[in-house]
Design a protein around this motif. Sequence first.
Motif, mmCIF file in Angstrom:
data_model
loop_
_atom_site.group_PDB
_atom_site.id
_atom_site.type_symbol
_atom_site.label_atom_id
_atom_site.label_comp_id
_atom_site.label_asym_id
_atom_site.label_seq_id
_atom_site.Cartn_x
_atom_site.Cartn_y
_atom_site.Cartn_z
ATOM 1 N N ASN A 21 61.856 63.785 -10.977
ATOM 2 C CA ASN A 21 61.197 64.774 -10.121
ATOM 3 C C ASN A 21 61.237 64.354 -8.652
ATOM 4 O O ASN A 21 61.449 65.190 -7.769
ATOM 5 N N PHE A 22 61.040 63.060 -8.388
ATOM 6 C CA PHE A 22 61.108 62.585 -7.006
ATOM 7 C C PHE A 22 62.490 62.862 -6.418
ATOM 8 O O PHE A 22 62.609 63.293 -5.268
ATOM 9 N N GLU A 23 63.519 62.628 -7.211
ATOM 10 C CA GLU A 23 64.884 62.888 -6.746
ATOM 11 C C GLU A 23 65.069 64.356 -6.372
ATOM 12 O O GLU A 23 65.696 64.675 -5.362
ATOM 13 N N LEU A 24 64.483 65.244 -7.152
ATOM 14 C CA LEU A 24 64.590 66.685 -6.883
ATOM 15 C C LEU A 24 63.795 67.108 -5.644
ATOM 16 O O LEU A 24 64.188 68.035 -4.946
ATOM 17 N N MET A 25 62.675 66.431 -5.374
ATOM 18 C CA MET A 25 61.751 66.878 -4.332
ATOM 19 C C MET A 25 61.828 66.085 -3.034
ATOM 20 O O MET A 25 61.285 66.519 -2.020
ATOM 21 N N LYS A 26 62.470 64.934 -3.033
ATOM 22 C CA LYS A 26 62.408 64.024 -1.882
ATOM 23 C C LYS A 26 62.885 64.659 -0.578
ATOM 24 O O LYS A 26 62.262 64.451 0.463
ATOM 25 N N ASP A 27 63.948 65.429 -0.605
ATOM 26 C CA ASP A 27 64.435 66.051 0.631
ATOM 27 C C ASP A 27 63.465 67.102 1.149
ATOM 28 O O ASP A 27 63.282 67.238 2.361
ATOM 29 N N LYS A 28 62.837 67.829 0.243
ATOM 30 C CA LYS A 28 61.850 68.833 0.653
ATOM 31 C C LYS A 28 60.638 68.152 1.290
ATOM 32 O O LYS A 28 60.126 68.622 2.303
ATOM 33 N N ILE A 29 60.192 67.055 0.676
ATOM 34 C CA ILE A 29 59.053 66.324 1.237
ATOM 35 C C ILE A 29 59.422 65.767 2.606
ATOM 36 O O ILE A 29 58.674 65.913 3.571
ATOM 37 N N ARG A 30 60.581 65.130 2.681
ATOM 38 C CA ARG A 30 61.031 64.519 3.936
ATOM 39 C C ARG A 30 61.177 65.550 5.051
ATOM 40 O O ARG A 30 60.951 65.269 6.220
ATOM 41 N N ASN A 31 61.546 66.769 4.692
ATOM 42 C CA ASN A 31 61.753 67.819 5.686
ATOM 43 C C ASN A 31 60.518 68.677 5.935
ATOM 44 O O ASN A 31 60.591 69.677 6.653
ATOM 45 N N ALA A 32 59.381 68.271 5.393
ATOM 46 C CA ALA A 32 58.136 68.986 5.703
ATOM 47 C C ALA A 32 57.860 68.835 7.193
ATOM 48 O O ALA A 32 58.135 67.781 7.783
ATOM 49 N N PRO A 33 57.351 69.860 7.840
ATOM 50 C CA PRO A 33 57.067 69.765 9.270
ATOM 51 C C PRO A 33 56.184 68.562 9.593
ATOM 52 O O PRO A 33 55.149 68.351 8.954
ATOM 53 N N ASN A 35 57.025 65.388 9.184
ATOM 54 C CA ASN A 35 57.439 64.185 8.460
ATOM 55 C C ASN A 35 58.758 63.693 9.050
ATOM 56 O O ASN A 35 59.712 64.444 9.153
ATOM 57 N N SER A 36 58.793 62.412 9.431
ATOM 58 C CA SER A 36 60.010 61.868 10.030
ATOM 59 C C SER A 36 60.620 60.725 9.229
ATOM 60 O O SER A 36 61.637 60.164 9.624
ATOM 61 N N PHE A 37 60.014 60.384 8.078
ATOM 62 C CA PHE A 37 60.510 59.242 7.311
ATOM 63 C C PHE A 37 59.867 59.252 5.938
ATOM 64 O O PHE A 37 58.682 59.565 5.800
ATOM 65 N N LEU A 38 60.651 58.905 4.912
ATOM 66 C CA LEU A 38 60.115 58.819 3.558
ATOM 67 C C LEU A 38 60.880 57.757 2.793
ATOM 68 O O LEU A 38 62.112 57.756 2.795
ATOM 69 N N GLU A 39 60.145 56.848 2.157
ATOM 70 C CA GLU A 39 60.750 55.853 1.279
ATOM 71 C C GLU A 39 59.902 55.713 0.031
ATOM 72 O O GLU A 39 58.689 55.936 0.050
ATOM 73 N N LEU A 40 60.575 55.310 -1.054
ATOM 74 C CA LEU A 40 59.918 55.031 -2.325
ATOM 75 C C LEU A 40 60.239 53.591 -2.702
ATOM 76 O O LEU A 40 61.397 53.172 -2.638
#
Length: 98
Positions: A21-33, A35-40
């Motif tokens: 699920n993280f793989e499916l959602m990570k780009d959407k989360i990262r591109n939320a207004p 948000n400039s960075f996301l790591e797991l």
Amino acid sequence: MFVRIVKLSFHEENIPAFLENFELMKDKIRNAPGNSFLELYQDKNNKSIFFTYSYWETEADLENYRNSELFNTVWTFTKQLFNAKPEAWSVDKLVSLQ
């Protein structure tokens, strides 16, 4: 800008579902207004523990994300997989060396 750290702990059998699920959602989360960075991250000693690190421009941006349909979808799925209550911190970065 500030850093949001979230500790997530899963039942071992639920880890593949979380990662899928993280793989499916990570780009959407990262591109939320805002948000400039996301790591797991995954703990080296306890493979059931994960951490997310995300950078947010403002607290309002994080709150807007937390009140969004995207967050509701992600969280509704993910919280079913936990083996412990998640923990979260909002912190200011004081030093960063590259």
